[in-house]
Design a protein around this motif. Structure first.
Motif, PDB file in Angstrom:
ATOM      1  N   VAL A 254      18.290   5.201  -5.379  1.00 63.50           N
ATOM      2  CA  VAL A 254      18.733   4.673  -6.644  1.00 63.50           C
ATOM      3  C   VAL A 254      18.153   5.125  -8.120  1.00 63.50           C
ATOM      4  O   VAL A 254      18.485   4.678  -8.902  1.00 63.50           O
ATOM      5  CB  VAL A 254      18.605   3.016  -6.221  1.00 63.50           C
ATOM      6  CG1 VAL A 254      19.418   2.333  -7.226  1.00 63.50           C
ATOM      7  CG2 VAL A 254      18.994   2.466  -5.076  1.00 63.50           C
ATOM      8  N   ALA A 255      17.106   5.984  -7.893  1.00 60.59           N
ATOM      9  CA  ALA A 255      16.512   6.578  -8.947  1.00 60.59           C
ATOM     10  C   ALA A 255      16.052   5.634 -10.123  1.00 60.59           C
ATOM     11  O   ALA A 255      16.446   5.537 -11.221  1.00 60.59           O
ATOM     12  CB  ALA A 255      17.535   7.560  -9.640  1.00 60.59           C
ATOM     13  N   PRO A 256      15.336   4.824  -9.853  1.00 57.74           N
ATOM     14  CA  PRO A 256      14.887   3.690 -10.955  1.00 57.74           C
ATOM     15  C   PRO A 256      13.782   4.506 -11.840  1.00 57.74           C
ATOM     16  O   PRO A 256      13.057   5.506 -11.307  1.00 57.74           O
ATOM     17  CB  PRO A 256      13.823   2.531 -10.017  1.00 57.74           C
ATOM     18  CG  PRO A 256      13.610   3.357  -8.889  1.00 57.74           C
ATOM     19  CD  PRO A 256      14.613   4.251  -8.488  1.00 57.74           C
ATOM     20  N   THR A 257      13.761   4.132 -13.182  1.00 58.78           N
ATOM     21  CA  THR A 257      12.817   4.554 -13.965  1.00 58.78           C
ATOM     22  C   THR A 257      11.381   3.780 -13.944  1.00 58.78           C
ATOM     23  O   THR A 257      10.304   3.876 -14.226  1.00 58.78           O
ATOM     24  CB  THR A 257      13.144   4.663 -15.590  1.00 58.78           C
ATOM     25  OG1 THR A 257      13.533   3.389 -15.711  1.00 58.78           O
ATOM     26  CG2 THR A 257      14.554   5.676 -15.486  1.00 58.78           C
ATOM     27  N   ARG A 258      11.420   2.397 -13.490  1.00 62.36           N
ATOM     28  CA  ARG A 258      10.595   1.531 -13.410  1.00 62.36           C
ATOM     29  C   ARG A 258      10.552   0.781 -12.114  1.00 62.36           C
ATOM     30  O   ARG A 258      11.664   0.061 -11.903  1.00 62.36           O
ATOM     31  CB  ARG A 258      10.301   0.726 -14.640  1.00 62.36           C
ATOM     32  CG  ARG A 258       9.126   0.111 -14.923  1.00 62.36           C
ATOM     33  CD  ARG A 258       9.044  -0.691 -16.142  1.00 62.36           C
ATOM     34  NE  ARG A 258       9.377   0.441 -17.361  1.00 62.36           N
ATOM     35  CZ  ARG A 258       9.549  -0.211 -18.573  1.00 62.36           C
ATOM     36  NH1 ARG A 258       9.945  -1.471 -18.736  1.00 62.36           N
ATOM     37  NH2 ARG A 258       9.799   0.759 -19.707  1.00 62.36           N
ATOM     38  N   ILE A 259       9.272   0.441 -11.425  1.00 67.02           N
ATOM     39  CA  ILE A 259       9.294  -0.612 -10.509  1.00 67.02           C
ATOM     40  C   ILE A 259       8.292  -1.434 -10.687  1.00 67.02           C
ATOM     41  O   ILE A 259       7.122  -1.140 -11.119  1.00 67.02           O
ATOM     42  CB  ILE A 259       9.079   0.135  -9.109  1.00 67.02           C
ATOM     43  CG1 ILE A 259      10.311   1.055  -8.896  1.00 67.02           C
ATOM     44  CG2 ILE A 259       8.666  -1.012  -7.936  1.00 67.02           C
ATOM     45  CD1 ILE A 259       9.861   1.924  -7.483  1.00 67.02           C
ATOM     46  N   ALA A 260       8.692  -2.933 -10.954  1.00 65.64           N
ATOM     47  CA  ALA A 260       7.756  -3.756 -11.262  1.00 65.64           C
ATOM     48  C   ALA A 260       7.074  -4.615 -10.012  1.00 65.64           C
ATOM     49  O   ALA A 260       8.237  -5.224  -9.322  1.00 65.64           O
ATOM     50  CB  ALA A 260       8.030  -4.865 -12.413  1.00 65.64           C
ATOM     51  N   ILE A 261       5.902  -4.649  -9.607  1.00 67.73           N
ATOM     52  CA  ILE A 261       5.557  -5.279  -8.399  1.00 67.73           C
ATOM     53  C   ILE A 261       5.105  -6.630  -8.561  1.00 67.73           C
ATOM     54  O   ILE A 261       4.388  -6.928  -9.638  1.00 67.73           O
ATOM     55  CB  ILE A 261       4.273  -4.533  -7.655  1.00 67.73           C
ATOM     56  CG1 ILE A 261       4.624  -2.952  -7.592  1.00 67.73           C
ATOM     57  CG2 ILE A 261       3.956  -4.967  -6.401  1.00 67.73           C
ATOM     58  CD1 ILE A 261       5.666  -2.810  -6.231  1.00 67.73           C
ATOM     59  N   GLY A 262       5.576  -7.744  -8.009  1.00 62.21           N
ATOM     60  CA  GLY A 262       5.237  -8.949  -8.316  1.00 62.21           C
ATOM     61  C   GLY A 262       4.733  -9.757  -7.229  1.00 62.21           C
ATOM     62  O   GLY A 262       4.306  -9.259  -6.275  1.00 62.21           O
ATOM     63  N   GLY A 263       4.261 -10.993  -7.269  1.00 61.06           N
ATOM     64  CA  GLY A 263       3.774 -11.723  -6.343  1.00 61.06           C
ATOM     65  C   GLY A 263       2.288 -11.977  -6.853  1.00 61.06           C
ATOM     66  O   GLY A 263       1.696 -11.383  -7.528  1.00 61.06           O
ATOM     67  N   GLY A 264       1.571 -13.041  -6.053  1.00 62.02           N
ATOM     68  CA  GLY A 264       0.186 -13.246  -6.521  1.00 62.02           C
ATOM     69  C   GLY A 264      -0.887 -11.941  -6.389  1.00 62.02           C
ATOM     70  O   GLY A 264      -1.478 -11.971  -7.021  1.00 62.02           O
ATOM     71  N   LEU A 265      -0.265 -11.188  -5.551  1.00 63.70           N
ATOM     72  CA  LEU A 265      -1.465 -10.054  -5.255  1.00 63.70           C
ATOM     73  C   LEU A 265      -1.574  -9.057  -6.382  1.00 63.70           C
ATOM     74  O   LEU A 265      -2.260  -8.337  -6.315  1.00 63.70           O
ATOM     75  CB  LEU A 265      -0.546  -8.877  -4.043  1.00 63.70           C
ATOM     76  CG  LEU A 265      -0.808  -9.411  -2.784  1.00 63.70           C
ATOM     77  CD1 LEU A 265      -0.109  -8.345  -1.801  1.00 63.70           C
ATOM     78  CD2 LEU A 265      -2.349  -9.361  -2.435  1.00 63.70           C
TER      79      LEU A 265
END
Ligand SMILES: [Zn+2]
Length: 322
Positions: A254-265
């Motif tokens: 899908v070629a994202p330019t940005r990945i945002a990791i979420g959750g309490g971690l």
């Protein structure tokens, strides 16, 4: 923009419902949390649905009592939402084909009449939409929100739109990344899913299985990791390897330019993010490399996304009436 127009937004994800009355400019005029009742298979999760309906109605009444006009209702829930029928299947809520949209419509119609539209959406997709509109993914046209919670699901922004796949898209947590004897049985019935090693719940469970020591969630595993605990290091190593595989697969497709990791971690900050970046960087050859960042809206993301979706719907309905 009339400041007295609001939407009612409720995120049913997690052990507490996150609720808000949100104005068109995104201002949260009222926020509260309420306990989600424990789901009971014997009543098909009816108590959870009743609590949701009651919450929506009471928030609407509160808005009206304070002189606001309720323009729309946005509700987001975990599980699989069949967009065509408005039904939800969610294991942890004991919902199986539960007609959540129809029940919401009946409750809202009784409280406010026919003119208040309702949006029912997936909690992770709503969280991703909020990050896209006002958070860590703002300004992107191809990106992903990946919260590591009790489970793992992805919110996918592709060519500027949130992808829902009729309600079924984004289940990256249920792709198989663990093979052979190491594969553990997943709640979905398949073996070796990403979720079985890399969700926050899995990291805590796997640490306890290795050591016999109960931990206060994956956050404690990350703290033990930072302190040099070898079992925490192994648990994290397994999670990291599967996460890198998943991010590389997503990036390739899908070629994202940005990945945002979420959750309490994500509270673990660079302890979590830097190895992910390095792992993905090492694996990519020709693909466009995404930035990997922490999500910024925290626990409110789902509620804010529900509000945003409700406002979008109110705006679209208005367009149509013109
Ligand atoms: Zn699974």
């Amino acid at each position: 923009m009339d400041p007295c127009e609001v939407v009612v937004a409720v995120d049913l994800g997690g052990t507490r419902m996150k609720c808000g009355l949100v104005a068109a400019d995104g201002a949260v005029l009222h926020r509260e949390t309420r306990p989600t009742p424990r789901a009971d298979a014997r009543d098909g999760g009816r108590a959870v649905l009743d609590a949701l309906l009651e919450t929506v109605v009471e928030l609407g009444q509160k808005a009206t009592a304070e002189g606001h006009r309720v323009r729309a209702v946005g509700v987001v829930v975990p599980g699989v939402i069949d967009a065509e029928h408005g039904t939800v299947g969610a294991e942890n809520l004991e919902w199986v084909g539960t007609p959540v949209l129809a029940e919401l419509q009946a409750a809202v119609r009784a409280a406010h009449g026919d003119h208040v539209p309702i949006v029912l959406a997936h909690d992770v997709r709503a969280g991703g939409y909020a990050e896209f509109r006002q958070g860590a993914l703002a300004g992107t046209t191809n990106s992903m929100f990946l919260p590591l919670g009790t489970g793992i699901a992805a919110a996918m922004i592709v060519d500027g739109s949130l992808v829902s796949g009729d309600g079924y898209a984004g289940e990256l947590g249920h792709s198989k990344f663990i093979h052979g004897d190491a594969a553990e049985l997943c709640a979905c019935g398949q073996w070796g899913c990403l979720e079985t090693v890399a969700s926050a719940a899995a990291m805590a469970r796997r640490y306890t299985a290795r050591t016999g020591r109960t931990v206060d969630g994956a956050r404690e595993v990350m703290q033990l990791l930072a302190a040099g605990d070898p079992d925490a290091a192994q648990v994290w190593h397994d999670a990291l390897a599967a996460l890198v595989d998943a991010l590389v697969l997503y990036t390739t497709l899908v070629a994202p330019t940005r990945i945002a990791i979420g959750g309490g971690l994500v509270g673990a900050g660079e302890t979590l993010l830097q190895p992910l970046r390095e792992g993905v960087h090492a694996r990519l050859t020709f693909q466009r490399e995404p930035e990997i960042v922490a999500a910024v809206l925290g626990e409110e993301a789902g509620m804010l996304g529900a509000a945003q979706m409700a406002w979008d719907r109110a705006g679209a309905d208005e367009e149509e009436q013109r």
